[in-house]
Design a protein around this motif. Structure first.
Motif, PDB file in Angstrom:
ATOM      1  N   GLU A   1       0.797  -1.243   0.000  1.00 20.61           N
ATOM      2  CA  GLU A   1       0.000   0.000   0.000  1.00 20.61           C
ATOM      3  C   GLU A   1       0.822   1.282   0.000  1.00 20.61           C
ATOM      4  OE1 GLU A   1      -3.250   1.147  -0.222  1.00 20.61           O
ATOM      5  OE2 GLU A   1      -3.397  -0.806  -1.188  1.00 20.61           O
ATOM      6  N   ARG A   2       2.139   1.163   0.231  1.00 20.83           N
ATOM      7  CA  ARG A   2       2.987   2.347   0.260  1.00 20.83           C
ATOM      8  C   ARG A   2       3.922   2.332  -0.936  1.00 20.83           C
ATOM      9  NH1 ARG A   2       3.254   4.977   5.347  1.00 20.83           N
ATOM     10  NH2 ARG A   2       4.364   6.490   4.061  1.00 20.83           N
ATOM     11  N   ALA A   3       4.322   3.546  -1.388  1.00 17.29           N
ATOM     12  CA  ALA A   3       5.308   3.624  -2.461  1.00 17.29           C
ATOM     13  C   ALA A   3       6.560   2.839  -2.070  1.00 17.29           C
ATOM     14  CB  ALA A   3       5.664   5.086  -2.730  1.00 17.29           C
TER      15      ALA A   3
ATOM     16  N   LYS B   1      13.172   7.339  -2.612  1.00 23.08           N
ATOM     17  CA  LYS B   1      13.007   6.200  -1.706  1.00 23.08           C
ATOM     18  C   LYS B   1      14.320   5.819  -1.016  1.00 23.08           C
ATOM     19  CE  LYS B   1       9.285   3.955  -4.301  1.00 23.08           C
ATOM     20  NZ  LYS B   1       8.956   2.761  -5.115  1.00 23.08           N
ATOM     21  N   ILE B   2      15.438   6.312  -1.566  1.00 27.49           N
ATOM     22  CA  ILE B   2      16.752   5.927  -1.048  1.00 27.49           C
ATOM     23  C   ILE B   2      17.308   7.058  -0.185  1.00 27.49           C
ATOM     24  CG2 ILE B   2      19.091   5.224  -1.679  1.00 27.49           C
ATOM     25  CD1 ILE B   2      17.870   4.254  -4.395  1.00 27.49           C
ATOM     26  N   GLU B   3      17.476   6.771   1.094  1.00 29.99           N
ATOM     27  CA  GLU B   3      17.871   7.849   2.013  1.00 29.99           C
ATOM     28  C   GLU B   3      19.355   8.169   1.969  1.00 29.99           C
ATOM     29  OE1 GLU B   3      16.280   7.464   6.000  1.00 29.99           O
ATOM     30  OE2 GLU B   3      14.287   7.275   5.054  1.00 29.99           O
ATOM     31  N   ASP B   4      20.174   7.148   1.860  1.00 20.95           N
ATOM     32  CA  ASP B   4      21.626   7.357   1.866  1.00 20.95           C
ATOM     33  C   ASP B   4      22.076   8.057   0.574  1.00 20.95           C
ATOM     34  OD1 ASP B   4      24.353   6.477   3.098  1.00 20.95           O
ATOM     35  OD2 ASP B   4      24.459   5.937   0.979  1.00 20.95           O
ATOM     36  N   ALA B   5      22.798   9.180   0.735  1.00 21.40           N
ATOM     37  CA  ALA B   5      23.146  10.007  -0.432  1.00 21.40           C
ATOM     38  C   ALA B   5      24.002   9.248  -1.441  1.00 21.40           C
ATOM     39  CB  ALA B   5      23.865  11.269   0.034  1.00 21.40           C
ATOM     40  N   LYS B   6      24.924   8.467  -0.943  1.00 19.82           N
ATOM     41  CA  LYS B   6      25.812   7.727  -1.857  1.00 19.82           C
ATOM     42  C   LYS B   6      25.039   6.659  -2.634  1.00 19.82           C
ATOM     43  CE  LYS B   6      30.324   6.049  -1.424  1.00 19.82           C
ATOM     44  NZ  LYS B   6      31.342   5.493  -0.524  1.00 19.82           N
ATOM     45  N   GLU B   7      24.150   5.986  -1.913  1.00 18.59           N
ATOM     46  CA  GLU B   7      23.330   4.956  -2.580  1.00 18.59           C
ATOM     47  C   GLU B   7      22.382   5.587  -3.595  1.00 18.59           C
ATOM     48  OE1 GLU B   7      21.283   2.179  -0.014  1.00 18.59           O
ATOM     49  OE2 GLU B   7      23.078   1.979   1.226  1.00 18.59           O
ATOM     50  N   ARG B   8      21.917   6.795  -3.265  1.00 23.79           N
ATOM     51  CA  ARG B   8      21.011   7.494  -4.190  1.00 23.79           C
ATOM     52  C   ARG B   8      21.752   7.875  -5.476  1.00 23.79           C
ATOM     53  NH1 ARG B   8      18.952  10.814  -0.608  1.00 23.79           N
ATOM     54  NH2 ARG B   8      20.318  12.518  -1.201  1.00 23.79           N
ATOM     55  N   GLU B   9      22.984   8.334  -5.328  1.00 18.91           N
ATOM     56  CA  GLU B   9      23.800   8.656  -6.514  1.00 18.91           C
ATOM     57  C   GLU B   9      24.029   7.407  -7.363  1.00 18.91           C
ATOM     58  OE1 GLU B   9      24.630  11.605  -7.715  1.00 18.91           O
ATOM     59  OE2 GLU B   9      23.474  12.378  -6.036  1.00 18.91           O
TER      60      GLU B   9
ATOM     61  N   TYR C   1       5.356  11.628   1.028  1.00 19.01           N
ATOM     62  CA  TYR C   1       6.139  11.188  -0.137  1.00 19.01           C
ATOM     63  C   TYR C   1       6.089  12.243  -1.249  1.00 19.01           C
ATOM     64  CZ  TYR C   1       7.115   8.308  -4.297  1.00 19.01           C
ATOM     65  OH  TYR C   1       7.604   7.818  -5.481  1.00 19.01           O
ATOM     66  N   LEU C   2       4.909  12.802  -1.503  1.00 17.60           N
ATOM     67  CA  LEU C   2       4.776  13.828  -2.548  1.00 17.60           C
ATOM     68  C   LEU C   2       5.607  15.065  -2.211  1.00 17.60           C
ATOM     69  CD1 LEU C   2       0.983  13.694  -3.556  1.00 17.60           C
ATOM     70  CD2 LEU C   2       2.934  12.625  -4.684  1.00 17.60           C
ATOM     71  N   ALA C   3       5.647  15.422  -0.931  1.00 13.75           N
ATOM     72  CA  ALA C   3       6.430  16.585  -0.522  1.00 13.75           C
ATOM     73  C   ALA C   3       7.926  16.329  -0.742  1.00 13.75           C
ATOM     74  CB  ALA C   3       6.158  16.915   0.948  1.00 13.75           C
ATOM     75  N   ARG C   4       8.353  15.101  -0.455  1.00 14.25           N
ATOM     76  CA  ARG C   4       9.762  14.761  -0.685  1.00 14.25           C
ATOM     77  C   ARG C   4      10.083  14.790  -2.180  1.00 14.25           C
ATOM     78  NH1 ARG C   4      11.293   9.308   1.051  1.00 14.25           N
ATOM     79  NH2 ARG C   4       9.197   9.135   1.862  1.00 14.25           N
TER      80      ARG C   4
END
Ligand SMILES: Nc1ncnc2c1ncn2[C@@H]1O[C@H](COP(=O)(O)OP(=O)(O)OP(=O)(O)O)[C@@H](O)[C@H]1O
Ligand SMILES: [Mg+2]
Length: 224
Positions: A62-64, A114-122, A178-181
């Motif tokens: 039910e969640r993104a 959805k990915i909080e860690d900056a390095k993982e997001r990159e 989530y939309l705000a993020r």
């Protein structure tokens, strides 16, 4: 073959006027005698969007956040692959202006958050670029327009539309945090990736469709 036309993306949060502005832009360009091909993602009318529909309908949770960024991105990307190959590749190669309501840019926003860690997001963003543009060989946009509407304003527009059409909100639309993020991430990506940011609301009110359209048209004219 190197595309000869132009690929213009309209990216924005849910309910911020992508469909509205795509339509106005299409009509304007057609009156100028240009060949225009509007496309939208997800391509809900096509079987290629089946996994996207399952995801947004909550079949996987039910969640993104129930579906990780890589899996969800793959659902959206293969839908684009099918649409490109079957519906608009030839037109783009023949010189049409393709106007896309969302594109890879939507994965860059909605999945990366959805990915909080900056390095993982990159690492995710690098993977995504390689997957969609290199491995799936989707064309890169000539222009990305980010329709910047404050989330509170687009939320009201979505609610009005939902009330009018009895349409159910999807799992993204139901998740305001989530939309705000996603909104904050879009602003950052606009800066970083050279997306053309167009203000669509001021002091909590939407600007008129026509005001936004003029700004969209001016941005597009520069790349024709
Ligand atoms: N500038 C505006 N002022 C007032 N209402 C608007 C404006 N732009 C769009 N709308 C209305 O807001 C709603 C959302 O617009 P639209 O469907 O174009 O957005 P969207 O970005 O395509 O949404 P979604 O992400 O849900 O597909 C529609 O009901 C539309 O008529
Ligand atoms: Mg839309």
């Amino acid at each position: 073959m190197q595309p000869k036309g132009r690929l213009v993306i309209l990216e924005a949060g849910d309910g911020s006027g992508k469909a509205t502005q795509t339509k106005l832009l299409e009509e304007r360009l057609i009156t100028e005698g240009r060949r225009v091909r509007p496309v939208e993602f997800p391509d809900y009318g096509s079987p290629s969007s089946a996994l996207v529909r399952m995801y947004l309908g909550g079949d996987f949770g039910e969640r993104a956040s129930s579906v990780n960024a890589y899996a969800a991105s793959a659902f959206f990307a293969v839908d684009r692959y099918a649409s490109y190959q079957m519906k608009w590749r030839k037109e783009l190669e023949a010189g049409a202006i393709v106007l896309a309501d969302r594109y890879t840019t939507a994965n860059m926003v909605h999945q990366a958050v959805k990915i909080e860690d900056a390095k993982e997001r990159e690492a995710f963003l690098s993977w995504l670029e390689d997957f969609e543009y290199a491995k799936l060989a989707l064309p890169r946009p000539d222009l990305v327009i980010f329709l910047d509407m404050e989330p509170d304003v687009s939320r009201r527009l979505i609610e009005r539309r939902a009330a009018a059409s009895l349409a159910e909100k999807d799992i993204h639309e139901r998740d305001e945090e989530y939309l705000a993020r996603c909104y904050r991430a879009s602003l950052a990506l606009s800066e970083r990736c050279g997306w053309q940011r167009i203000r669509c609301s001021e002091a909590g009110e939407p600007l008129s469709r026509e005001t936004v359209h003029e700004k969209v048209y001016e941005a597009v004219k520069k790349i024709l």
